[in-house]
Structure formats: C-alpha cells, structure tokens
Design a protein around this motif. Sequence first.
Motif, PDB file in Angstrom:
ATOM      1  N   LEU A 109       3.065  -6.238 -13.818  1.00 18.60           N
ATOM      2  CA  LEU A 109       3.518  -6.042 -12.446  1.00 18.60           C
ATOM      3  C   LEU A 109       3.957  -7.356 -11.817  1.00 18.60           C
ATOM      4  CD1 LEU A 109       0.750  -3.635 -11.083  1.00 18.60           C
ATOM      5  CD2 LEU A 109       3.043  -3.021 -11.856  1.00 18.60           C
ATOM      6  N   GLU A 110       5.005  -7.274 -11.042  1.00 20.56           N
ATOM      7  CA  GLU A 110       5.448  -8.415 -10.247  1.00 20.56           C
ATOM      8  C   GLU A 110       4.391  -8.738  -9.201  1.00 20.56           C
ATOM      9  OE1 GLU A 110       9.029  -9.315  -7.009  1.00 20.56           O
ATOM     10  OE2 GLU A 110       9.236  -7.698  -8.485  1.00 20.56           O
ATOM     11  N   ALA A 111       4.226 -10.000  -8.888  1.00 17.27           N
ATOM     12  CA  ALA A 111       3.275 -10.382  -7.846  1.00 17.27           C
ATOM     13  C   ALA A 111       3.680  -9.727  -6.526  1.00 17.27           C
ATOM     14  CB  ALA A 111       3.245 -11.903  -7.696  1.00 17.27           C
ATOM     15  N   TYR A 114       0.887  -3.716  -3.488  1.00 19.82           N
ATOM     16  CA  TYR A 114       1.286  -2.368  -3.879  1.00 19.82           C
ATOM     17  C   TYR A 114       0.450  -1.361  -3.082  1.00 19.82           C
ATOM     18  CZ  TYR A 114       3.720  -4.535  -7.806  1.00 19.82           C
ATOM     19  OH  TYR A 114       4.577  -5.295  -8.581  1.00 19.82           O
ATOM     20  N   ALA A 116      -2.820  -3.490 -12.048  1.00 20.06           N
ATOM     21  CA  ALA A 116      -2.906  -4.506 -10.998  1.00 20.06           C
ATOM     22  C   ALA A 116      -3.995  -5.528 -11.305  1.00 20.06           C
ATOM     23  CB  ALA A 116      -3.171  -3.851  -9.649  1.00 20.06           C
ATOM     24  N   ILE A 174      -1.960 -12.933  -4.094  1.00 15.37           N
ATOM     25  CA  ILE A 174      -0.536 -12.686  -4.346  1.00 15.37           C
ATOM     26  C   ILE A 174       0.232 -13.999  -4.374  1.00 15.37           C
ATOM     27  CG2 ILE A 174       1.517 -11.483  -3.527  1.00 15.37           C
ATOM     28  CD1 ILE A 174      -0.388  -9.469  -2.170  1.00 15.37           C
ATOM     29  N   SER A 203      -0.908  -9.477  -8.714  1.00 15.77           N
ATOM     30  CA  SER A 203      -0.544  -8.192  -8.102  1.00 15.77           C
ATOM     31  C   SER A 203      -1.796  -7.590  -7.480  1.00 15.77           C
ATOM     32  CB  SER A 203       0.038  -7.240  -9.150  1.00 15.77           C
ATOM     33  OG  SER A 203      -0.852  -7.107 -10.250  1.00 15.77           O
TER      34      SER A 203
END
Length: 261
Positions: free
Chosen positions: A31-33, A36, A59, A105, A110
């Motif tokens: 996952l991108e930082a 969510y 995450a 983050i 994430s």
Amino acid sequence: MAPSKVTSPVLCPCYYIVSGGLVLNHKLLKLEAGLYLVATPLGSARDITLRALDILASADVLAAEDTRTCRKLLDIHSIPLKGRRIKAYHDHSKASHREQLLNHISEGRSVAYVSDAGTPLIADPGYQLVHDARRSEIAVFSAPGPTACIAALTIAGLPTDQFHFAGFLAPHKVARQKQLAELMALRATVVLYESPKRLNALLSDIETTGGPARTVAVCRELTKKFEDVQSGPVESLRAFYAKTPARGEIVVLIGAGEEAK
C-alpha cells in the motif's frame, strides 16, 4: 392507516473449504503511504468489500473507533495481525493520538482506520483526522462500502432523488423541534439517526412540527437478524412504538410534506 412491515434475511459469516484448507478472500498488497478510510459491515459480516479486506490485511498500522469490534471483524475474516497493534481512535481521542497516526504516514507507513460500523465520518469519528491529514498534505483514500443512511434509503420506499442527511438531532426537545421545523420545509427525504430511548420523543416531535399525516419510515437493525422496517403516517408509527418499544440501531426517514413538493 397502519404502518407496513418489511423483513429480510441475513447471511451469516462463512467460508468455503477446499481440500481441507480455508480459502481466504484477502490478499497482501504493497500500500502507498496514506490514510485509508475503510467501511465495515453494519451487521452481516459478509457485507464487506474485497478491497477492504485487502487493506485491513496489508496496512502497516490499524486504527479503530472500537478495537474489540475491529479485532472481531479481523478474526471472522481470518486476517492475522502479524505483530500489529490496533490503535484506538474515537471522538474523545486527544490531538496527540491524531499526531501519532499521521506521523506513521509521514514516515512512509499506511494507516487503515475503521469506525464501529459503516463508513467513517458519516455520523462516526474521523473528521478531524482527515482534516489534519489534508492540511498536512497527506494522501487520504476511501475504501467505500456500507453506510446506514444509504441502506435505509434503498429499502424505505420514500423518494431518493433528493435527500438530506441530518445525522443525530439535538437530544433536548426545544432544540430538536427547532431543527425539525427547518428540516420539514426541505424538498427532500430527511434521514436521521436516533437511539431507541429517544425514538418515541422524536416521532412525537415530527408529528408536532410536520403534522400527523407526514410519512415516516423507521428502519431498525439494518442487515442484522431482526432487521425491520415500519412505514406510514407518523401518528401510526408513534402509536405503534408506544406499544412496542424499539431496540437496536435506528434510522428514521421523513418524507417531504405536500407543501414542500
């Protein structure tokens, strides 16, 4: 006219067994930082998206309004923590708790956040967290899914071309009636959340401000075993719930009055 009743079945959590092994619906992702916001089921545990399961499994950090509820959901879907701790974040959390999550983050992690049920921020915690994330130019992602106000609108039988979500009204009568007087003039279906203890008082105030014939729907325990919808003139619903006290989570919908159409 008596209120009408609609009931629906609820699916229980289950898994498919293949060759003696458990087939899981989630997969691990890089996952991108960012933050969510993950929508979770209102009642039936199967009302969760595959993407939500992927995010919860992948995450780096998990945060929840209620850590016990979150842990139960993970257990139901066989999502291991793998050393992760579920951090509590709710309406009473301090600014320092937000800073800790946002620092994760900023350091490249994430963070997945879930409220007790439904979609975060929709009459649930999360607004200040998102506000501070945006102010800090931190990426925010939505994993959409269940929300009680939309679920109620789809089954109540009231017009949905225009609606106004007002959440919880004031707990005190005078303030609540003032809010209702303003809402009654809208050319839209009004959606409210209410506790079972205050439902009778709310219905009485709707009758006072909108008249006894104003159409109302009370949607209770959505997606759960005892899901129930009662709809009709508010005077009928008020009489019904005076004899049959309501329980569980409640969404109240108010139809637009004739003068507002």
